[in-house]
Write a protein that holds these residues in place. Sequence first.
Motif, PDB file in Angstrom:
ATOM      1  N   GLY A  13       0.814  -1.212   0.000  1.00  0.00           N
ATOM      2  CA  GLY A  13       0.000   0.000   0.000  1.00  0.00           C
ATOM      3  C   GLY A  13       0.845   1.258   0.000  1.00  0.00           C
ATOM      4  N   VAL A  14       1.901   1.277   0.828  1.00  0.00           N
ATOM      5  CA  VAL A  14       2.792   2.440   0.873  1.00  0.00           C
ATOM      6  C   VAL A  14       3.501   2.621  -0.463  1.00  0.00           C
ATOM      7  CG1 VAL A  14       4.842   3.411   1.970  1.00  0.00           C
ATOM      8  CG2 VAL A  14       3.105   2.289   3.366  1.00  0.00           C
ATOM      9  N   ALA A  15       4.002   1.513  -1.024  1.00  0.00           N
ATOM     10  CA  ALA A  15       4.703   1.581  -2.304  1.00  0.00           C
ATOM     11  C   ALA A  15       3.771   2.057  -3.420  1.00  0.00           C
ATOM     12  CB  ALA A  15       5.293   0.209  -2.651  1.00  0.00           C
ATOM     13  N   ALA A  16       2.523   1.558  -3.417  1.00  0.00           N
ATOM     14  CA  ALA A  16       1.567   1.957  -4.448  1.00  0.00           C
ATOM     15  C   ALA A  16       1.210   3.434  -4.332  1.00  0.00           C
ATOM     16  CB  ALA A  16       0.307   1.098  -4.350  1.00  0.00           C
ATOM     17  N   ALA A  17       1.087   3.930  -3.103  1.00  0.00           N
ATOM     18  CA  ALA A  17       0.783   5.352  -2.915  1.00  0.00           C
ATOM     19  C   ALA A  17       1.914   6.226  -3.442  1.00  0.00           C
ATOM     20  CB  ALA A  17       0.534   5.638  -1.434  1.00  0.00           C
ATOM     21  N   GLU A  18       3.147   5.806  -3.219  1.00  0.00           N
ATOM     22  CA  GLU A  18       4.292   6.565  -3.735  1.00  0.00           C
ATOM     23  C   GLU A  18       4.347   6.519  -5.254  1.00  0.00           C
ATOM     24  OE1 GLU A  18       7.653   4.784  -1.871  1.00  0.00           O
ATOM     25  OE2 GLU A  18       7.287   5.719   0.089  1.00  0.00           O
ATOM     26  N   ARG A  19       3.994   5.371  -5.805  1.00  0.00           N
ATOM     27  CA  ARG A  19       4.104   5.174  -7.256  1.00  0.00           C
ATOM     28  C   ARG A  19       2.965   5.848  -8.027  1.00  0.00           C
ATOM     29  NH1 ARG A  19       3.756   0.264  -7.007  1.00  0.00           N
ATOM     30  NH2 ARG A  19       1.639  -0.120  -7.768  1.00  0.00           N
ATOM     31  N   THR A  20       1.732   5.735  -7.528  1.00  0.00           N
ATOM     32  CA  THR A  20       0.569   6.191  -8.298  1.00  0.00           C
ATOM     33  C   THR A  20       0.081   7.577  -7.908  1.00  0.00           C
ATOM     34  OG1 THR A  20      -1.041   5.200  -6.754  1.00  0.00           O
ATOM     35  CG2 THR A  20      -0.173   3.792  -8.511  1.00  0.00           C
ATOM     36  N   ARG A  21       0.489   8.074  -6.710  1.00  0.00           N
ATOM     37  CA  ARG A  21       0.062   9.388  -6.224  1.00  0.00           C
ATOM     38  C   ARG A  21      -1.461   9.552  -6.355  1.00  0.00           C
ATOM     39  NH1 ARG A  21       4.061  12.807  -5.133  1.00  0.00           N
ATOM     40  NH2 ARG A  21       2.755  14.654  -5.425  1.00  0.00           N
ATOM     41  N   PRO A  22      -2.223   8.754  -5.609  1.00  0.00           N
ATOM     42  CA  PRO A  22      -3.688   8.772  -5.741  1.00  0.00           C
ATOM     43  C   PRO A  22      -4.297  10.060  -5.199  1.00  0.00           C
ATOM     44  CG  PRO A  22      -3.053   7.446  -3.864  1.00  0.00           C
ATOM     45  CD  PRO A  22      -1.778   7.806  -4.570  1.00  0.00           C
ATOM     46  N   ASP A  23      -5.514  10.345  -5.647  1.00  0.00           N
ATOM     47  CA  ASP A  23      -6.279  11.473  -5.121  1.00  0.00           C
ATOM     48  C   ASP A  23      -6.965  11.109  -3.805  1.00  0.00           C
ATOM     49  OD1 ASP A  23      -6.047  13.483  -7.369  1.00  0.00           O
ATOM     50  OD2 ASP A  23      -6.828  11.749  -8.458  1.00  0.00           O
ATOM     51  N   LEU A  24      -7.120   9.798  -3.554  1.00  0.00           N
ATOM     52  CA  LEU A  24      -7.771   9.329  -2.330  1.00  0.00           C
ATOM     53  C   LEU A  24      -7.371   7.875  -2.104  1.00  0.00           C
ATOM     54  CD1 LEU A  24     -11.303  10.059  -1.062  1.00  0.00           C
ATOM     55  CD2 LEU A  24     -10.651   7.648  -1.334  1.00  0.00           C
ATOM     56  N   VAL A  25      -7.280   7.481  -0.820  1.00  0.00           N
ATOM     57  CA  VAL A  25      -6.934   6.104  -0.466  1.00  0.00           C
ATOM     58  C   VAL A  25      -8.071   5.490   0.347  1.00  0.00           C
ATOM     59  CG1 VAL A  25      -5.307   4.598   0.737  1.00  0.00           C
ATOM     60  CG2 VAL A  25      -4.467   6.662  -0.415  1.00  0.00           C
ATOM     61  N   VAL A  26      -8.529   4.311  -0.083  1.00  0.00           N
ATOM     62  CA  VAL A  26      -9.454   3.496   0.702  1.00  0.00           C
ATOM     63  C   VAL A  26      -8.595   2.438   1.385  1.00  0.00           C
ATOM     64  CG1 VAL A  26     -11.420   1.928   0.646  1.00  0.00           C
ATOM     65  CG2 VAL A  26     -11.360   3.906  -0.894  1.00  0.00           C
ATOM     66  N   LEU A  27      -8.577   2.426   2.717  1.00  0.00           N
ATOM     67  CA  LEU A  27      -7.548   1.694   3.449  1.00  0.00           C
ATOM     68  C   LEU A  27      -8.137   0.839   4.566  1.00  0.00           C
ATOM     69  CD1 LEU A  27      -4.520   1.254   4.170  1.00  0.00           C
ATOM     70  CD2 LEU A  27      -4.634   3.406   5.448  1.00  0.00           C
ATOM     71  N   ASP A  28      -7.896  -0.468   4.486  1.00  0.00           N
ATOM     72  CA  ASP A  28      -8.325  -1.369   5.558  1.00  0.00           C
ATOM     73  C   ASP A  28      -7.358  -1.250   6.733  1.00  0.00           C
ATOM     74  OD1 ASP A  28      -9.767  -3.340   6.864  1.00  0.00           O
ATOM     75  OD2 ASP A  28      -8.632  -4.978   5.956  1.00  0.00           O
ATOM     76  N   ILE A  29      -7.885  -1.352   7.966  1.00  0.00           N
ATOM     77  CA  ILE A  29      -7.007  -1.273   9.140  1.00  0.00           C
ATOM     78  C   ILE A  29      -6.199  -2.557   9.315  1.00  0.00           C
ATOM     79  CG2 ILE A  29      -6.987  -1.265  11.663  1.00  0.00           C
ATOM     80  CD1 ILE A  29      -8.968   0.926  11.708  1.00  0.00           C
ATOM     81  N   MET A  30      -6.838  -3.714   9.171  1.00  0.00           N
ATOM     82  CA  MET A  30      -6.158  -4.995   9.408  1.00  0.00           C
ATOM     83  C   MET A  30      -5.526  -5.484   8.113  1.00  0.00           C
ATOM     84  SD  MET A  30      -6.731  -5.272  12.593  1.00  0.00           S
ATOM     85  CE  MET A  30      -6.137  -6.934  12.907  1.00  0.00           C
ATOM     86  N   LEU A  31      -4.198  -5.400   8.043  1.00  0.00           N
ATOM     87  CA  LEU A  31      -3.470  -5.777   6.833  1.00  0.00           C
ATOM     88  C   LEU A  31      -2.253  -6.626   7.188  1.00  0.00           C
ATOM     89  CD1 LEU A  31      -3.375  -2.321   4.979  1.00  0.00           C
ATOM     90  CD2 LEU A  31      -4.677  -4.323   4.243  1.00  0.00           C
ATOM     91  N   PRO A  32      -1.817  -7.504   6.280  1.00  0.00           N
ATOM     92  CA  PRO A  32      -0.548  -8.211   6.480  1.00  0.00           C
ATOM     93  C   PRO A  32       0.631  -7.237   6.334  1.00  0.00           C
ATOM     94  CG  PRO A  32      -1.925  -9.281   4.796  1.00  0.00           C
ATOM     95  CD  PRO A  32      -2.525  -7.931   5.057  1.00  0.00           C
ATOM     96  N   GLY A  33       1.756  -7.629   6.866  1.00  0.00           N
ATOM     97  CA  GLY A  33       2.959  -6.794   6.763  1.00  0.00           C
ATOM     98  C   GLY A  33       3.009  -5.811   7.905  1.00  0.00           C
ATOM     99  N   PHE A  34       2.297  -4.711   7.771  1.00  0.00           N
ATOM    100  CA  PHE A  34       1.975  -3.833   8.897  1.00  0.00           C
ATOM    101  C   PHE A  34       0.600  -3.252   8.652  1.00  0.00           C
ATOM    102  CE2 PHE A  34       5.211  -1.617   6.226  1.00  0.00           C
ATOM    103  CZ  PHE A  34       4.431  -0.656   5.640  1.00  0.00           C
ATOM    104  N   ASP A  35      -0.041  -2.779   9.719  1.00  0.00           N
ATOM    105  CA  ASP A  35      -1.466  -2.469   9.633  1.00  0.00           C
ATOM    106  C   ASP A  35      -1.747  -1.140   8.921  1.00  0.00           C
ATOM    107  OD1 ASP A  35      -0.989  -0.435  11.477  1.00  0.00           O
ATOM    108  OD2 ASP A  35      -1.802  -1.557  13.173  1.00  0.00           O
ATOM    109  N   GLY A  36      -3.049  -0.899   8.731  1.00  0.00           N
ATOM    110  CA  GLY A  36      -3.473   0.290   8.005  1.00  0.00           C
ATOM    111  C   GLY A  36      -3.118   1.586   8.710  1.00  0.00           C
TER     112      GLY A  36
END
Length: 228
Positions: free
Chosen positions: A40-63
């Motif tokens: 999610g962090v990598a995608a936000a850096e790469r795509t520069r979205p206008d808005l993020v829909v983000l789940d709290i419970m995620l693998p790796g580290f949480d939302g």
Amino acid sequence: MANKRRVLVVEDERTIAESVAARLRAEGFEVDLACDGPGGVAAAERTRPDLVVLDIMLPGFDGLEVCRRVQAARPVPVLMLTARDDETDLLVGLGVGADDYMTKPFSPRELVARVHALLRRVERAAQADAGAAAIVVGDLEVDPVERRVRRGGVEAHLTPIEFDLLAHLAARPRAVQPRERLLAEIWGWGDAAGTRTVDSHVKSLRRKLGADLIRTVHGVGYALEAPR
């Protein structure tokens, strides 16, 4: 409004992610998907979205950590998804930069409405802030141009929607603002279904600026007191 707008959906449940993405694409949004915290962090850096829909419970580290890292790199509206209706989790989410939240299960149609409302709020706030005069109420200073808040000369770090809510109340000191009106004018919602969202943001503002700043008018809404 949705034309060429890009939304990043960070959700590890494939069925939910695909359902949300399909509904957003049907509304004209460009949608990218990620299924874990680092992605999610990598995608936000790469795509520069206008808005993020983000789940709290995620693998790796949480939302919450995703939101913290994304907001530190570049402020962006965040709509959090949570499987638990736990007030502590919600307040923490708002504290790290989330603008709104929805509890699972939810309607994809309602989610799309929330996305539209958040994007409208961002555009409206940017237009209103341009050239606006600073608001001073007692020891509280609200600067709409630089989007900075100080109380007693000490700067407080607010999320974008916390700032908009405080500025709205500070522009009308002592005037009671019903929750429904705040939802309509700050969040852009046309009904009272999200009054808990207002309550949670007010609690976060009190935690950052002092419990005496905003008065609760039971059964109606909130008013900003004139702090000494």
